[in-house]
Design a protein around this motif. Structure first.
Motif, PDB file in Angstrom:
ATOM      1  N   ALA A 104     -20.077 -32.378  14.226  1.00 58.30           N
ATOM      2  CA  ALA A 104     -19.001 -32.790  12.694  1.00 58.30           C
ATOM      3  C   ALA A 104     -20.421 -33.428  11.646  1.00 58.30           C
ATOM      4  CB  ALA A 104     -18.459 -33.965  12.470  1.00 58.30           C
ATOM      5  N   VAL A 105     -21.137 -32.592  11.180  1.00 59.56           N
ATOM      6  CA  VAL A 105     -22.406 -31.891  10.391  1.00 59.56           C
ATOM      7  C   VAL A 105     -22.162 -31.789   9.361  1.00 59.56           C
ATOM      8  CG1 VAL A 105     -24.885 -31.877  10.657  1.00 59.56           C
ATOM      9  CG2 VAL A 105     -23.899 -32.455  12.301  1.00 59.56           C
ATOM     10  N   THR A 106     -22.061 -32.589   8.057  1.00 60.40           N
ATOM     11  CA  THR A 106     -22.148 -32.422   7.293  1.00 60.40           C
ATOM     12  C   THR A 106     -23.505 -31.687   6.290  1.00 60.40           C
ATOM     13  OG1 THR A 106     -22.619 -33.392   5.722  1.00 60.40           O
ATOM     14  CG2 THR A 106     -20.497 -33.061   6.095  1.00 60.40           C
ATOM     15  N   GLU A 107     -23.107 -30.577   4.881  1.00 57.35           N
ATOM     16  CA  GLU A 107     -24.706 -30.594   4.329  1.00 57.35           C
ATOM     17  C   GLU A 107     -24.936 -31.171   3.754  1.00 57.35           C
ATOM     18  OE1 GLU A 107     -25.251 -27.150   0.674  1.00 57.35           O
ATOM     19  OE2 GLU A 107     -23.228 -27.682   1.444  1.00 57.35           O
ATOM     20  N   ALA A 108     -24.559 -32.455   3.462  1.00 55.82           N
ATOM     21  CA  ALA A 108     -24.973 -33.516   3.254  1.00 55.82           C
ATOM     22  C   ALA A 108     -25.658 -34.656   4.436  1.00 55.82           C
ATOM     23  CB  ALA A 108     -24.052 -35.043   2.196  1.00 55.82           C
ATOM     24  N   ASN A 109     -25.238 -34.564   5.264  1.00 54.85           N
ATOM     25  CA  ASN A 109     -26.136 -34.989   6.296  1.00 54.85           C
ATOM     26  C   ASN A 109     -27.414 -34.087   6.726  1.00 54.85           C
ATOM     27  OD1 ASN A 109     -22.991 -35.634   8.184  1.00 54.85           O
ATOM     28  ND2 ASN A 109     -23.962 -36.780   7.192  1.00 54.85           N
ATOM     29  N   ILE A 110     -27.457 -33.318   6.117  1.00 59.99           N
ATOM     30  CA  ILE A 110     -28.832 -31.849   5.948  1.00 59.99           C
ATOM     31  C   ILE A 110     -29.909 -33.016   5.117  1.00 59.99           C
ATOM     32  CG2 ILE A 110     -29.680 -29.504   6.529  1.00 59.99           C
ATOM     33  CD1 ILE A 110     -27.242 -29.531   8.406  1.00 59.99           C
ATOM     34  N   HIS A 111     -28.611 -32.965   4.264  1.00 60.97           N
ATOM     35  CA  HIS A 111     -30.392 -33.178   2.797  1.00 60.97           C
ATOM     36  C   HIS A 111     -30.485 -34.673   3.326  1.00 60.97           C
ATOM     37  CE1 HIS A 111     -29.289 -30.064  -0.187  1.00 60.97           C
ATOM     38  NE2 HIS A 111     -28.152 -29.617   1.058  1.00 60.97           N
ATOM     39  N   HIS A 112     -30.014 -35.568   3.545  1.00 60.84           N
ATOM     40  CA  HIS A 112     -30.312 -36.723   3.923  1.00 60.84           C
ATOM     41  C   HIS A 112     -31.815 -37.100   5.008  1.00 60.84           C
ATOM     42  CE1 HIS A 112     -27.786 -39.317   1.428  1.00 60.84           C
ATOM     43  NE2 HIS A 112     -26.510 -38.329   1.593  1.00 60.84           N
ATOM     44  N   ALA A 113     -31.371 -35.945   6.161  1.00 57.54           N
ATOM     45  CA  ALA A 113     -31.994 -35.626   7.040  1.00 57.54           C
ATOM     46  C   ALA A 113     -33.659 -35.643   6.618  1.00 57.54           C
ATOM     47  CB  ALA A 113     -31.765 -35.308   8.269  1.00 57.54           C
ATOM     48  N   VAL A 114     -33.429 -34.046   5.262  1.00 58.59           N
ATOM     49  CA  VAL A 114     -34.771 -34.145   5.085  1.00 58.59           C
ATOM     50  C   VAL A 114     -35.329 -34.478   4.002  1.00 58.59           C
ATOM     51  CG1 VAL A 114     -35.405 -32.288   3.520  1.00 58.59           C
ATOM     52  CG2 VAL A 114     -33.966 -31.580   5.238  1.00 58.59           C
ATOM     53  N   GLN A 115     -34.603 -35.795   3.638  1.00 59.44           N
ATOM     54  CA  GLN A 115     -34.937 -37.123   3.249  1.00 59.44           C
ATOM     55  C   GLN A 115     -35.759 -37.728   3.902  1.00 59.44           C
ATOM     56  OE1 GLN A 115     -31.663 -38.832   1.149  1.00 59.44           O
ATOM     57  NE2 GLN A 115     -31.929 -36.686  -0.881  1.00 59.44           N
ATOM     58  N   ARG A 116     -35.217 -38.520   4.887  1.00 60.60           N
ATOM     59  CA  ARG A 116     -36.209 -38.760   6.029  1.00 60.60           C
ATOM     60  C   ARG A 116     -37.197 -37.983   7.308  1.00 60.60           C
ATOM     61  NH1 ARG A 116     -30.507 -39.710   6.689  1.00 60.60           N
ATOM     62  NH2 ARG A 116     -30.582 -38.917   8.622  1.00 60.60           N
ATOM     63  N   ALA A 128     -36.705 -34.560   8.251  1.00 62.91           N
ATOM     64  CA  ALA A 128     -36.934 -33.300   9.212  1.00 62.91           C
ATOM     65  C   ALA A 128     -37.692 -32.421   7.947  1.00 62.91           C
ATOM     66  CB  ALA A 128     -36.044 -33.635   9.478  1.00 62.91           C
ATOM     67  N   CYS A 129     -37.575 -31.304   8.497  1.00 62.15           N
ATOM     68  CA  CYS A 129     -38.386 -30.192   8.236  1.00 62.15           C
ATOM     69  C   CYS A 129     -37.669 -28.846   8.894  1.00 62.15           C
ATOM     70  CB  CYS A 129     -39.834 -29.946   7.221  1.00 62.15           C
ATOM     71  SG  CYS A 129     -40.952 -30.632   8.867  1.00 62.15           S
ATOM     72  N   THR A 130     -37.523 -29.202   9.990  1.00 63.69           N
ATOM     73  CA  THR A 130     -37.430 -27.839  10.964  1.00 63.69           C
ATOM     74  C   THR A 130     -36.048 -27.931  11.812  1.00 63.69           C
ATOM     75  OG1 THR A 130     -37.964 -29.330  12.860  1.00 63.69           O
ATOM     76  CG2 THR A 130     -39.478 -27.826  12.022  1.00 63.69           C
ATOM     77  N   LEU A 131     -35.638 -26.844  11.991  1.00 62.76           N
ATOM     78  CA  LEU A 131     -34.390 -26.816  13.004  1.00 62.76           C
ATOM     79  C   LEU A 131     -34.629 -27.670  13.775  1.00 62.76           C
ATOM     80  CD1 LEU A 131     -31.231 -26.051  12.525  1.00 62.76           C
ATOM     81  CD2 LEU A 131     -31.996 -23.541  13.687  1.00 62.76           C
ATOM     82  N   ARG A 132     -35.497 -27.981  14.812  1.00 62.51           N
ATOM     83  CA  ARG A 132     -35.056 -28.808  15.849  1.00 62.51           C
ATOM     84  C   ARG A 132     -35.373 -30.264  15.739  1.00 62.51           C
ATOM     85  NH1 ARG A 132     -40.563 -28.062  19.815  1.00 62.51           N
ATOM     86  NH2 ARG A 132     -39.493 -25.795  20.284  1.00 62.51           N
ATOM     87  N   ALA A 133     -36.194 -30.682  14.270  1.00 65.14           N
ATOM     88  CA  ALA A 133     -35.958 -32.028  14.177  1.00 65.14           C
ATOM     89  C   ALA A 133     -34.860 -32.543  12.893  1.00 65.14           C
ATOM     90  CB  ALA A 133     -36.467 -32.147  12.599  1.00 65.14           C
ATOM     91  N   LEU A 134     -33.335 -31.344  13.194  1.00 69.17           N
ATOM     92  CA  LEU A 134     -32.443 -31.415  13.244  1.00 69.17           C
ATOM     93  C   LEU A 134     -31.323 -31.266  13.656  1.00 69.17           C
ATOM     94  CD1 LEU A 134     -31.395 -28.742   9.946  1.00 69.17           C
ATOM     95  CD2 LEU A 134     -31.662 -31.796   9.652  1.00 69.17           C
ATOM     96  N   ARG A 135     -31.805 -30.442  14.877  1.00 68.73           N
ATOM     97  CA  ARG A 135     -31.105 -30.745  15.821  1.00 68.73           C
ATOM     98  C   ARG A 135     -31.236 -32.297  17.022  1.00 68.73           C
ATOM     99  NH1 ARG A 135     -33.370 -25.433  18.110  1.00 68.73           N
ATOM    100  NH2 ARG A 135     -31.782 -23.825  17.329  1.00 68.73           N
ATOM    101  N   ASN A 136     -32.713 -32.610  16.871  1.00 66.30           N
ATOM    102  CA  ASN A 136     -33.185 -34.004  17.635  1.00 66.30           C
ATOM    103  C   ASN A 136     -32.526 -34.621  16.648  1.00 66.30           C
ATOM    104  OD1 ASN A 136     -34.739 -33.362  19.314  1.00 66.30           O
ATOM    105  ND2 ASN A 136     -35.992 -33.052  17.990  1.00 66.30           N
ATOM    106  N   CYS A 153     -26.597 -21.377   9.885  1.00 68.11           N
ATOM    107  CA  CYS A 153     -25.902 -21.569   8.391  1.00 68.11           C
ATOM    108  C   CYS A 153     -26.769 -23.016   8.480  1.00 68.11           C
ATOM    109  CB  CYS A 153     -24.348 -22.245   8.615  1.00 68.11           C
ATOM    110  SG  CYS A 153     -23.968 -22.890   6.712  1.00 68.11           S
ATOM    111  N   ALA A 154     -27.386 -23.476   9.517  1.00 68.03           N
ATOM    112  CA  ALA A 154     -27.994 -24.739   9.418  1.00 68.03           C
ATOM    113  C   ALA A 154     -29.425 -24.538   8.769  1.00 68.03           C
ATOM    114  CB  ALA A 154     -28.414 -25.641  10.448  1.00 68.03           C
ATOM    115  N   LYS A 155     -30.004 -23.404   9.164  1.00 68.63           N
ATOM    116  CA  LYS A 155     -30.914 -23.297   8.817  1.00 68.63           C
ATOM    117  C   LYS A 155     -31.492 -22.542   7.357  1.00 68.63           C
ATOM    118  CE  LYS A 155     -35.471 -21.934   9.426  1.00 68.63           C
ATOM    119  NZ  LYS A 155     -36.225 -22.745   9.502  1.00 68.63           N
TER     120      LYS A 155
END
Length: 69
Positions: free
Chosen positions: A8-20, A22-30, A44-46
């Motif tokens: 249940a990961v949204t585009e907004a979740n990814i944008h917030h992770a980048v603001q915190r 995250a700069c790699t797919l590995r960071a998003l996975r973690n 799509c996540a990448k």
């Protein structure tokens, strides 16, 4: 829009992770567990990650320009 249905990961979740930071797919996975179950969302996540990073860089440059002016 949902990027990863398994977690249940949204585009907004990814944008917030980048603001915190995250700069790699590995960071998003973690952080979000995106692309850790079936893996169908990895592309799509990448793409979403790259868009968020580009937007973050653009806004950072704009803020730096305003501070220098």
């Amino acid at each position: 829009m949902y990027i990863c249905l398994c977690h249940a990961v949204t585009e907004a979740n990814i944008h917030h992770a980048v603001q915190r930071g995250a700069c790699t797919l590995r960071a998003l996975r973690n952080e979000l567990k995106v692309a850790t179950q079936c893996g169908r969302c990895a592309t799509c996540a990448k793409t979403c990650l790259n868009q968020a990073l580009a937007e973050s860089a653009t806004s950072s440059r704009a803020e730096n320009h305003e501070l220098a002016a």
